[in-house]
Design a protein around this motif. Structure first.
Motif, short mmCIF file in Angstrom:
data_model
loop_
_atom_site.label_atom_id
_atom_site.label_comp_id
_atom_site.label_asym_id
_atom_site.label_seq_id
_atom_site.Cartn_x
_atom_site.Cartn_y
_atom_site.Cartn_z
N HIS A 41 -15.89 0.21 -6.52
CA HIS A 41 -14.57 -0.06 -5.95
C HIS A 41 -13.44 0.66 -6.71
CE1 HIS A 41 -16.77 -3.21 -3.88
NE2 HIS A 41 -15.79 -3.19 -3.01
N ARG A 45 -10.70 3.35 -5.08
CA ARG A 45 -9.25 3.29 -5.24
C ARG A 45 -8.72 4.61 -5.80
NH1 ARG A 45 -8.79 -2.36 -8.30
NH2 ARG A 45 -11.01 -2.47 -7.99
N GLN A 49 -6.02 7.14 -4.13
CA GLN A 49 -4.79 7.48 -4.85
C GLN A 49 -4.66 9.00 -5.01
OE1 GLN A 49 -5.56 4.31 -8.01
NE2 GLN A 49 -3.34 4.50 -8.04
N PHE A 56 -1.23 2.25 -6.37
CA PHE A 56 -2.31 1.40 -6.86
C PHE A 56 -2.52 0.18 -5.97
CE2 PHE A 56 -3.80 -2.25 -9.27
CZ PHE A 56 -5.00 -1.76 -9.76
N ALA A 59 -4.08 1.09 -2.64
CA ALA A 59 -5.49 1.44 -2.82
C ALA A 59 -6.34 0.19 -3.06
CB ALA A 59 -5.65 2.42 -3.98
N ALA A 60 -5.82 -0.74 -3.84
CA ALA A 60 -6.55 -1.99 -4.11
C ALA A 60 -6.72 -2.81 -2.84
CB ALA A 60 -5.82 -2.81 -5.18
N ALA A 63 -9.33 -1.26 -0.62
CA ALA A 63 -10.68 -1.51 -1.13
C ALA A 63 -11.23 -2.85 -0.66
CB ALA A 63 -10.71 -1.42 -2.66
#
Length: 92
Positions: A41, A45, A49, A56, A59-60, A63
């Protein structure tokens, strides 16, 4: 484990898809397939990015897409599309 060179290659593939007008789901599936199993994971991310220029937090959240994560906080295809739309719609 993915080496820095491999991650850079995957990010470049993601960037190329962005410039082709691909959907967020297509981008996520490509990254997932190229990153392999067990699925990393954090690397996913990083690839978003680097390849798309997302932050961030974005992207999190990406995920957590249900194609990667089946937990209670998994997001749908539509949510992924909406989340990444600003970056996928950027001029080429």
């Amino acid at each position: 484990m993915n080496s820095p060179e491999r991650l850079a290659f995957i990010a470049e593939q993601v960037r190329a898809l962005r410039h082709s007008g691909a959907s967020a789901r297509t981008v996520a599936e490509l990254a997932k397939d190229l990153l392999g199993e067990p699925f990393p994971h954090i690397a996913f991310r990083y690839v978003l990015q680097t390849g798309l220029g997302v932050g961030f937090r974005t992207a999190a959240e990406a995920a957590q897409w249900h194609g990667l994560e089946d937990g209670p906080h998994a997001i749908s295809d539509d949510a992924l599309e909406a989340l990444l739309a600003p970056w996928l719609a950027m001029p080429r």
